[in-house]
Scaffold this motif. Structure first.
Motif, short mmCIF file in Angstrom:
data_model
loop_
_atom_site.label_atom_id
_atom_site.label_comp_id
_atom_site.label_asym_id
_atom_site.label_seq_id
_atom_site.Cartn_x
_atom_site.Cartn_y
_atom_site.Cartn_z
N ALA A 1 -8.92 -6.92 38.98
CA ALA A 1 -8.60 -8.29 39.42
C ALA A 1 -8.19 -9.16 38.22
O ALA A 1 -7.26 -9.97 38.32
CB ALA A 1 -9.81 -8.90 40.13
N PHE A 2 -8.87 -8.99 37.09
CA PHE A 2 -8.52 -9.74 35.88
C PHE A 2 -7.09 -9.43 35.44
O PHE A 2 -6.33 -10.34 35.10
CB PHE A 2 -9.49 -9.40 34.75
N ASN A 3 -6.75 -8.15 35.44
CA ASN A 3 -5.39 -7.76 35.03
C ASN A 3 -4.35 -8.33 36.00
O ASN A 3 -3.27 -8.79 35.57
CB ASN A 3 -5.28 -6.24 34.98
N MET A 4 -4.65 -8.29 37.29
CA MET A 4 -3.74 -8.86 38.27
C MET A 4 -3.59 -10.35 38.05
O MET A 4 -2.48 -10.91 38.11
CB MET A 4 -4.24 -8.58 39.69
N LEU A 5 -4.72 -11.02 37.82
CA LEU A 5 -4.69 -12.47 37.60
C LEU A 5 -3.87 -12.82 36.37
O LEU A 5 -3.08 -13.77 36.37
CB LEU A 5 -6.12 -13.00 37.46
N LYS A 6 -4.06 -12.03 35.31
CA LYS A 6 -3.30 -12.27 34.09
C LYS A 6 -1.80 -12.10 34.34
O LYS A 6 -0.99 -12.92 33.90
CB LYS A 6 -3.77 -11.29 33.00
N PHE A 7 -1.44 -11.05 35.06
CA PHE A 7 -0.04 -10.78 35.34
C PHE A 7 0.57 -11.87 36.22
O PHE A 7 1.68 -12.35 35.98
CB PHE A 7 0.09 -9.42 36.03
N ILE A 8 -0.19 -12.28 37.25
CA ILE A 8 0.30 -13.33 38.14
C ILE A 8 0.42 -14.66 37.40
O ILE A 8 1.36 -15.43 37.63
CB ILE A 8 -0.63 -13.46 39.36
N TYR A 9 -0.52 -14.91 36.51
CA TYR A 9 -0.45 -16.15 35.72
C TYR A 9 0.81 -16.15 34.85
O TYR A 9 1.52 -17.17 34.76
CB TYR A 9 -1.69 -16.27 34.84
N GLU A 10 1.09 -15.01 34.22
CA GLU A 10 2.31 -14.90 33.42
C GLU A 10 3.56 -15.08 34.28
O GLU A 10 4.53 -15.73 33.87
CB GLU A 10 2.35 -13.56 32.70
N SER A 11 3.51 -14.50 35.49
CA SER A 11 4.64 -14.66 36.42
C SER A 11 4.82 -16.12 36.79
O SER A 11 5.94 -16.64 36.87
CB SER A 11 4.41 -13.83 37.68
N SER A 12 3.70 -16.80 37.02
CA SER A 12 3.75 -18.22 37.37
C SER A 12 4.36 -19.04 36.24
O SER A 12 5.16 -19.95 36.47
CB SER A 12 2.34 -18.73 37.70
N GLU A 13 3.98 -18.70 35.00
CA GLU A 13 4.53 -19.41 33.85
C GLU A 13 6.05 -19.21 33.76
O GLU A 13 6.80 -20.15 33.50
CB GLU A 13 3.86 -18.89 32.56
#
Length: 328
Positions: free
Chosen positions: A257-269
Motif C-alpha cells: 500500500a505504501f508503494n502504491m501510495l507513493k506511486f499515486i502521489y508522484e502521478s498526482s504531482e
C-alpha cells in the motif's frame, strides 16, 4: 485480515485510476493529431482556434476527473495503511505479551522442577526417618514387655523363696524377699522407660510419615502444575506462530500500500504540473483569437507570427509533458 483480499482491493482501486488514465490517453492521442497540424502551420491566418479549443478543454476535464479519482484512492489507501498500522501495533503488543508469558511458563516449570527434586529428597529422608523410628519403637515395646514379665517373675519368686525359708531362717527370709522386691522394682522401672521411649519413637515415626505424605502430595501438585504450564506453553507457541505470520502478512500488505501510495502521489504531482501548463496553453489559445483582428488591419503583422510561435511552443510543451507523465 486476509492478505489476498486486501491486495485485491488495493488493485481494484489502482484499476479505477488506470481506467481514467486510459480515458486521458485517448484524448491525448487526439491532441497529438491536432498538435501535428498546428506545428505544420506557418501562416497565422490559417489557424482556426475553434478547432483546437475543444481538444484542450476535453483533456483538462479528463485530467480533473483523474485527479479526483487519484485523491480518493490516496485517501482510501492512507486509511488502509492506518488500519494495518493499528492492527500491526496491536498484534506486536499481543506477541510481546505472549513471549513474556512463555518465558514466565519456562521459569515456573524450572522452579517447580527444582522444588520437585527438593521434595523428593526430603520425602526420602522423611521415609527413612519414619522407618527408623518405627523400628526403634518396636524394639522398645519388646523390651518393655520383656522387662515387665521379668519383674513380675522376680517378685513372685522372691516371695516364694522368702516364705519357704522363713521357718528355717527365723526371719532372715524377710531380707531375701526384700532383695527380690528391689530387683523387681528395678525391672519395672526399666519397662516403664522402654514403654515411654516406644511411644516417643512412634510419635516421631508418625510425624515423619505425615511429612513424607505431604511431600508426596506436593510433588504430585507440582507435577500437575508443570503439565498445566506445558499445555499453556503449547497454546502460547501456537498463538505466537499465528501472530508472527499475521504480522508478516500485515507488514507485506502495508508495504504494498505504501508503494502504491507513493506511486499515486508522484502521478498526482505530474498531473498537477500538466494541468498547470495546460491552463497556460488554454489562455494562449484563447488569446490567439485576437490574431485575426491584427491580420485584418495589417496582413503582414509580425506580432501575429510571434503569437503563432508562442502558441506552437506552448502546445509542444504540453505534448512533451503529457507524453512523460501519462504513465501509470
Amino acid at each position: 485480515m486476509n492478505r489476498h483480499t486486501t491486495i485485491e482491493r488495493l488493485q481494484s482501486m489502482s484499476g479505477q485510476v488506470e481506467a481514467h488514465y486510459d480515458d486521458v490517453q485517448e484524448e491525448y492521442d487526439y491532441f497529438i493529431h491536432q498538435n501535428y497540424k498546428l506545428q505544420a502551420t506557418s501562416n497565422p491566418a490559417n489557424i482556426r482556434v475553434s478547432q483546437y479549443k475543444p481538444c484542450l478543454n476535453n483533456i483538462k476535464k479528463k485530467l480533473a476527473s483523474l485527479s479526483v479519482d487519484i485523491t480518493t484512492v490516496q485517501l482510501n489507501i492512507t486509511e488502509e495503511i492506518s488500519e494495518h498500522e493499528c492492527t500491526i501495533h496491536q498484534d506486536e503488543k499481543r506477541l510481546n505479551m505472549s513471549l513474556l508469558m512463555y518465558q514466565q511458563c519456562i521459569q515456573m516449570i524450572e522452579m517447580s522442577e527444582a522444588r520437585i527434586e527438593e521434595c523428593k529428597e526430603d520425602e526420602q529422608l522423611a521415609s527413612v526417618n519414619a522407618k527408623y523410628n518405627r523400628k526403634i519403637s518396636k524394639g522398645a515395646k519388646r523390651r518393655a514387655i520383656l522387662g515387665g514379665v521379668i519383674s513380675f517373675a522376680s517378685g513372685i519368686g522372691g516371695f516364694i523363696v522368702g516364705a519357704v525359708l522363713a521357718p528355717f531362717t527365723l526371719g532372715g527370709s524377710v531380707a531375701v524377699s526384700a532383695a527380690y522386691g528391689v530387683a523387681a522394682g528395678v525391672n519395672i522401672s526399666a519397662a516403664v522407660i522402654n514403654g515411654v521411649n516406644a511411644s516417643e519413637c512412634t510419635d516421631r515415626a508418625d510425624l515423619h510419615e505425615s511429612t513424607a505424605k505431604e511431600l508426596r502430595d506436593d510433588i504430585q501438585r507440582l507435577e500437575e502444575e508443570c503439565e498445566k504450564e506445558e499445555k499453556e506453553m503449547e497454546r502460547l507457541m501456537s498463538a505466537i506462530d499465528s501472530l508472527t505470520r499475521s504480522n508478516e502478512e500485515l507488514k507485506f500488505v502495508r508495504d504494498v500500500a505504501f508503494n502504491m501510495l507513493k506511486f499515486i502521489y508522484e502521478s498526482s504531482e505530474r498531473l498537477q504540473e500538466a494541468d498547470g501548463v495546460l491552463f497556460e496553453v488554454i489562455q494562449e489559445t484563447d488569446a490567439f483569437e485576437l490574431v485575426p483582428i491584427l491580420l485584418a488591419s495589417n496582413p503582414g503583422c509580425a506580432l501575429a507570427h510571434i503569437h503563432l510561435h508562442e502558441l506552437q511552443q506552448k502546445w509542444e510543451d504540453v505534448n512533451n509533458l503529457l507524453r512523460r507523465n501519462l504513465r501509470y
